[in-house]
Scaffold this motif. Structure first.
Motif, mmCIF file in Angstrom:
data_model
loop_
_atom_site.group_PDB
_atom_site.id
_atom_site.type_symbol
_atom_site.label_atom_id
_atom_site.label_comp_id
_atom_site.label_asym_id
_atom_site.label_seq_id
_atom_site.Cartn_x
_atom_site.Cartn_y
_atom_site.Cartn_z
ATOM 1 N N THR B 43 43.338 54.395 42.759
ATOM 2 C CA THR B 43 44.622 52.961 41.860
ATOM 3 C C THR B 43 45.534 53.156 42.094
ATOM 4 O O THR B 43 46.751 52.659 42.180
ATOM 5 C CB THR B 43 44.078 52.571 40.531
ATOM 6 O OG1 THR B 43 43.117 52.089 40.326
ATOM 7 C CG2 THR B 43 45.227 51.532 39.677
ATOM 8 N N GLN B 87 42.877 45.281 40.275
ATOM 9 C CA GLN B 87 41.714 45.392 39.550
ATOM 10 C C GLN B 87 40.981 44.239 38.757
ATOM 11 O O GLN B 87 40.160 43.935 38.690
ATOM 12 C CB GLN B 87 41.547 46.854 39.046
ATOM 13 C CG GLN B 87 39.961 47.404 39.067
ATOM 14 C CD GLN B 87 40.380 48.876 39.111
ATOM 15 O OE1 GLN B 87 41.003 49.923 38.271
ATOM 16 N NE2 GLN B 87 38.932 49.738 38.902
ATOM 17 N N ASP B 163 42.378 46.336 45.100
ATOM 18 C CA ASP B 163 42.247 47.319 44.360
ATOM 19 C C ASP B 163 40.782 46.306 43.737
ATOM 20 O O ASP B 163 40.513 45.912 42.743
ATOM 21 C CB ASP B 163 43.107 47.782 43.236
ATOM 22 C CG ASP B 163 41.944 48.693 42.467
ATOM 23 O OD1 ASP B 163 41.946 49.867 42.074
ATOM 24 O OD2 ASP B 163 43.286 49.375 41.616
ATOM 25 N N GLU B 164 39.256 47.034 44.234
ATOM 26 C CA GLU B 164 37.653 46.704 43.500
ATOM 27 C C GLU B 164 38.078 44.977 43.796
ATOM 28 O O GLU B 164 38.117 44.583 42.643
ATOM 29 C CB GLU B 164 37.509 47.057 42.601
ATOM 30 C CG GLU B 164 37.821 48.696 42.435
ATOM 31 C CD GLU B 164 36.889 49.617 42.201
ATOM 32 O OE1 GLU B 164 35.923 48.698 41.395
ATOM 33 O OE2 GLU B 164 37.172 50.228 41.806
HETATM 34 MG MG LIG Z 1 41.002 52.225 39.980
#
Ligand SMILES: [Mg+2]
Ligand SMILES: Nc1ncnc2c1ncn2[C@@H]1O[C@H](COP(=O)(O)OP(=O)(O)OP(=O)(O)O)[C@@H](O)[C@H]1O
Lengths: 294, 231
Positions: B43, B87, B163-164
């Motif tokens: 991140t 995220q 992010d994810e």
């Molecule tokens: Mg992360």
């Protein structure tokens, strides 16, 4: 151009989403500006009164009954520094009094025989010429009494400077209060939309685009509050002066329409500027902080 | 836009070394998986690229922008070339799905009609058009994820940082998301996707960059989640 439309829409959303807050702010701001405007009117009136008195650089010499006006006049004429001398016979003085009293002129008849003395009205060039002239007049055998505005002018100028200082203090307090109220309102709006602001900045909105709706919100509230105050104040003043003038005809109130309109404009302008300053302060630091990288 | 990260170290307050001398170049139009254990610095690396994090040391060049020297106003314009899927989504809860996407374009000064057309088109593309009047709290996790992606790509960014984007999603939805990202990539957008999802990385093969304790320990074209390298 589209940006302008979005800006307007977002500003009005801010104003109406928290409409209770907006109303509260509006009324607080108008109360503050009402106070500010009232104190300005008070000090303008004090100044106006003073100007009036100073404008009459006239000494009135009441002569003993039966004095020859023309002879006394020639004597006084030789004193120097004199702009003009008007002789007023008792009859003329009575006519003037009647005219001043207007529709209540009949009270003059209660006086019976005309008790008014023959009078010389002597105009000088400056206020500083008044006291020496008055002294010489008093020394004259023909003169019964001397009346001049010097003492009154002095008292009024002291009053006027006091009122001036008072309204200065009120001005400072009003500015601080208005800025604090507006600042607080805008900051709450900013705070309630902080997530949005963060995301907007992260996706490429400029600082100006993000800040402007809040700044406009503050300016509109400041302007509306001041305008409301100016309207009530000037309307209220007009009727108050009418009432006061009829009960105290000897006082000269300020009735200069153009000047009063200018006061209104100044109030509204101040509302807009204070709104601008307060909201800018409230939003700019938040945006700077949100833009700052970790 | 090419991304060139050279010698980037990020030390957070409290002497936490999140990145430690990272060198990474990503060419325009690439698809990169960022993999690595929790806390490895994925991140942080993405946030260095979006300039939410300023490196303690090192240089980051993206296109013609030097992120160390960029001024606030240029930063706004730089970020218009980026799409970011956070995220934690970061959708705005009181705006509808449609508004969540549209306001990005509005902030860029796009005229209303074009805003409507483009937002509608993107919502169709991520399959959320039928949900356009709902607000994020009324959506499932996967649906929110799609809206977050729609918002990230509606401005046709040169670079998409995700992010994810499949965190907490079922395998089928995850598949759809990666297929979506792949098709976005096919239209020319650079995609950098941080993920823990071994299955996806192995099924949809792209370049794999592995981060470990703030360092890049592996960089393979068409790599696997765990290559033959053993840690
Ligand atoms: Mg992360
Ligand atoms: N704002 C911050 N302040 C202090 N330390 C931070 C901050 N952000 C991240 N870190 C630290 O930097 C390290 C890397 O964090 P990062 O979020 O980049 O990991 P990650 O690879 O994304 O992990 P995950 O897979 O769990 O998302 C962690 O040790 C974390 O505690």
């Amino acid at each position: 151009m589209s940006t302008f439309r979005y800006l307007m829409r977002d500003t009005f959303r801010l104003l109406f989403r928290h409409w209770g807050m907006s109303l509260l702010t509006l009324f607080s701001i108008s109360a503050v500006f009402f106070l500010l405007g009232a104190s300005s009117l008070l000090s303008l009136n004090a100044r106006h009164l003073l100007d009036n008195v100073e404008g009459q650089l006239t000494v009135q010499a009441y002569l003993k009954a039966g004095t020859d006006l023309a002879a006394a006049r020639d004597k006084v004429q030789s004193f120097g520094n004199i702009v003009q001398i008007t002789s007023v016979t008792p009859d003329e003085a009575l006519e003037r009094l009647k005219a001043r009293l207007g529709n209540r002129a009949e009270v003059v008849t209660l006086l019976g025989d005309n008790p008014l003395p023959p009078t010389l009205e002597i105009r000088v060039e400056r206020a500083s010429h008044v006291p020496p002239l008055a002294r010489r007049l008093v020394a004259m055998a023909e003169v019964d009494d001397v009346v001049y505005a010097g003492g009154l002018a002095e008292k009024l100028s002291r009053l006027s400077s006091f009122v001036g200082r008072l309204s200065m203090a009120i001005l400072v307090i009003a500015i601080v209060a208005a800025v604090m109220v507006l600042f607080n309102t805008v900051r709450m709006a900013v705070y309630s939309r902080r997530d949005e602001i963060h995301v907007m900045l992260q996706v490429g909105a400029t600082q100006t685009y993000v800040a402007l709706p809040f700044v406009l919100q503050g300016m509109l509230l400041g302007m509306a509050g001041a305008a409301l105050a100016a309207l009530t104040l000037l309307k209220g003043y007009a009727s108050a002066v009418d009432v006061l003038a009829s009960t105290m005809p000897f006082l000269q109130f300020l009735r200069d329409g153009a000047l009063l309109a200018r006061l209104g404009v100044v109030l509204v302008g101040a509302g807009i500027s204070l709104g601008w300053i307060a909201s800018w302060l409230a939003v700019v630091r938040f945006i700077r902080a949100a833009m700052k990288p970790l | 836009m090419d991304i060139r990260i050279s010698g980037v170290t990020k030390i957070f307050e409290g002497d936490i070394v999140a990145l430690d001398g990272v060198y990474l170049s990503v060419g325009a139009g690439e698809f990169v998986y960022l993999v690595g254990t929790t806390g490895s610095g994925k991140t942080t690396l993405l946030r260095v690229i979006s300039r939410e994090v300023l490196p303690t040391k090192g240089q980051v060049l993206v296109g013609e922008f030097d992120l160390r020297r960029i001024r606030y106003n240029d930063l706004a314009y730089y970020r218009r070339d980026l799409g970011i899927v956070f995220q934690d989504f970061r959708l705005l809860p009181h705006l509808t799905v449609f508004e969540n996407v549209a306001f990005i374009l509005e902030a860029m000064g796009v005229p209303p009609k074009e805003v409507r057309d483009r937002s509608g088109f993107i919502l169709e593309r991520v399959g959320m058009w039928h949900r356009r009047f709902l607000r994020p709290p009324q959506l499932s996790g996967g649906e929110q994820q799609r809206v977050a992606i729609a918002r990230a790509i509606v401005n046709a960014p040169a670079i998409l940082l995700a992010d994810e984007p499949t965190g907490n999603l079922d395998p089928r939805t995850s598949d759809e998301i990666v297929q979506l990202l792949t098709s976005i990539n096919a239209s020319g957008t650079t995609v950098i996707m941080a993920t823990h999802n071994q299955y996806l990385v192995d099924a949809y093969r792209h370049r794999v960059v592995e981060v470990h304790r703030g360092r890049i320990i592996r960089d393979e074209p068409q790599g696997r989640y765990m290559a033959d390298v053993d840690l």
